[in-house]
Design a protein around this motif. Sequence first.
Motif, mmCIF file in Angstrom:
data_model
loop_
_atom_site.group_PDB
_atom_site.id
_atom_site.type_symbol
_atom_site.label_atom_id
_atom_site.label_comp_id
_atom_site.label_asym_id
_atom_site.label_seq_id
_atom_site.Cartn_x
_atom_site.Cartn_y
_atom_site.Cartn_z
ATOM 1 N N CYS A 36 -18.370 0.799 3.033
ATOM 2 C CA CYS A 36 -17.967 0.250 1.913
ATOM 3 C C CYS A 36 -18.890 0.457 0.754
ATOM 4 C CB CYS A 36 -17.455 -1.235 2.109
ATOM 5 S SG CYS A 36 -16.641 -1.863 0.365
ATOM 6 N N ASN A 66 -19.436 -1.636 -1.622
ATOM 7 C CA ASN A 66 -19.845 -2.958 -1.949
ATOM 8 C C ASN A 66 -20.887 -3.376 -0.702
ATOM 9 O OD1 ASN A 66 -20.249 -5.863 -2.142
ATOM 10 N ND2 ASN A 66 -18.301 -6.231 -1.978
ATOM 11 N N LYS A 67 -22.024 -3.424 -0.858
ATOM 12 C CA LYS A 67 -23.119 -3.651 0.026
ATOM 13 C C LYS A 67 -22.969 -4.914 0.913
ATOM 14 C CE LYS A 67 -26.915 -0.733 -1.536
ATOM 15 N NZ LYS A 67 -25.940 0.061 -2.496
ATOM 16 N N LYS A 68 -21.996 -6.020 0.273
ATOM 17 C CA LYS A 68 -21.802 -7.310 0.910
ATOM 18 C C LYS A 68 -20.683 -7.163 1.674
ATOM 19 C CE LYS A 68 -24.019 -10.016 -2.637
ATOM 20 N NZ LYS A 68 -24.002 -11.051 -3.906
ATOM 21 N N CYS A 69 -19.983 -6.117 1.871
ATOM 22 C CA CYS A 69 -18.621 -5.888 2.567
ATOM 23 C C CYS A 69 -18.917 -5.045 3.812
ATOM 24 C CB CYS A 69 -17.699 -5.273 1.937
ATOM 25 S SG CYS A 69 -16.052 -5.018 2.631
ATOM 26 N N ASN A 70 -18.513 -5.316 5.092
ATOM 27 C CA ASN A 70 -18.942 -4.504 6.120
ATOM 28 C C ASN A 70 -17.567 -4.235 6.759
ATOM 29 O OD1 ASN A 70 -21.428 -5.408 6.443
ATOM 30 N ND2 ASN A 70 -21.168 -7.385 7.168
ATOM 31 N N CYS A 83 -12.044 -5.614 0.576
ATOM 32 C CA CYS A 83 -12.719 -6.383 -0.913
ATOM 33 C C CYS A 83 -12.349 -5.985 -2.215
ATOM 34 C CB CYS A 83 -14.202 -6.431 -0.770
ATOM 35 S SG CYS A 83 -15.035 -4.632 -1.005
ATOM 36 N N THR A 102 -12.791 -3.010 -3.667
ATOM 37 C CA THR A 102 -13.900 -2.115 -4.262
ATOM 38 C C THR A 102 -13.302 -0.874 -4.326
ATOM 39 O OG1 THR A 102 -15.748 -3.750 -3.791
ATOM 40 C CG2 THR A 102 -16.253 -1.355 -4.297
ATOM 41 N N HIS A 108 -20.460 4.167 7.905
ATOM 42 C CA HIS A 108 -20.404 2.780 8.573
ATOM 43 C C HIS A 108 -21.571 2.681 9.663
ATOM 44 C CE1 HIS A 108 -18.964 -0.872 10.350
ATOM 45 N NE2 HIS A 108 -18.525 -1.328 9.216
#
Length: 444
Positions: A271, A273-277, A290, A292, A337
């Motif tokens: 993703c 968004n680096k905070k989304c896994n 998220c 994004t 990922h």
Amino acid sequence: MESARRNSKAIKRGDRILTEQPFVFVLQAKYRKERCDNCLQACKVLKCANCQYVYYCSRDCQMQSWSLHKIECPFLKRIYPRTVPDAARMLCKLSIHLNNGGDLVRGYYTETCSRRFRELMSHYGEIKYDARRLEHLESLHAVLQDMMGDSTIVPNLAELTSIYGRLITNGFSILDPEMNSIATAIYLGVSITNHSCKPNAVATFEGTTLHIHAIEDIECLDWSKIFISYIDLLNTPAERRAELQSNYYFLCICSKCTDMQETHEMLAAACPNKKCNAFLDINLNNCPHCDTDVSPKQRNGYNEAMSITKTHLENMKDVAYLDVCKLCLAKQKGFVHPLNVWHIKTLDAAFEAAIDVSKWAEALEFSKELVPGFRKYYGDWHPLLGLLYLKIGKIQLYECQLAEAVKNLKEAQKILQVTHGRDHSLLREQLQSLLAQSIAEASA
């Protein structure tokens, strides 16, 4: 399934379900000058004085092989110095064995139930219409004719096709303690075991002896409910199914192959968004988790990274180069990922390449991401996961990271005791001494 195949006693994880000796086996030709043709040990070996082709570690091993080799020996001498393809030598040894009473040999998978070689599926019908297999068989037949001449042992083409079919769909690769393939073999009893991409049992080897251990609790000894994997599980469902269809003539319908989520995760993008896994499908416009946006730059970066990775890994099938692996990992960063199967394959190649050139710190860095990937795709109780922990612990011991070494070697021990058995030489001769040394040095 007949009642004789069942045993009411429950099977626990780690139980040894079956032990079997091979019906026929052949050491891979590339190892013939460095491993014994009988026991497969890597050691100083001496060649047979007559054929000049096979090598033995001792007089005892030579004598143990003599019943078959005395017939095979003049055939190998006749073709020397050519290298005999492994499949051709297997067909030769199978023909010899079947001609000398091997047709009566039984391999038992319970106390009362067994299989003979002729009872294995030959897939004769499928092979007759498989151009790839027919071409292979034709080339092997030509080699056999060069080797065996007009010997009465040589089967006719129809019979050879049946023997070949049983070989290619029932053959096992014998693995050394590091899980490298070193020989090909036919085991009669264990041929009863079916495939699943989510197996509840595993095959491991001690020399030529095959062991089947349960890696999950099983209600009872019912061979219709015991599964091993015929193939490497570090592939997508489509790739696994294609391999099984091509090599074993069946379409896998196990839960992992019919689960679309499996493919989605194995090929996932990262993703933006680096905070989304979340496991992101790169063809979507937004991350479902998220929301994004997925930009054209992100999509192009993913596609480029995947293309480069697949090309380089294909070119490094035999030898992995650390600099090439690092290039692929750099291309993947931010686009692929961390649990994408191609990222895990790259990490695996990089880990082994780093070990080969003694880059211990780099190998340990790669292993941090590799362990979760192995655990996800191989499962918690797989020999390759146990061996990964063993290698990590060994490096950490060398690097004096003693607490970490003890932790990882204990994890290796926990897994390998299940997959190999407590009495396996890998544990007795290597792992236990490394663990003892790590504990002693950590306590000093």
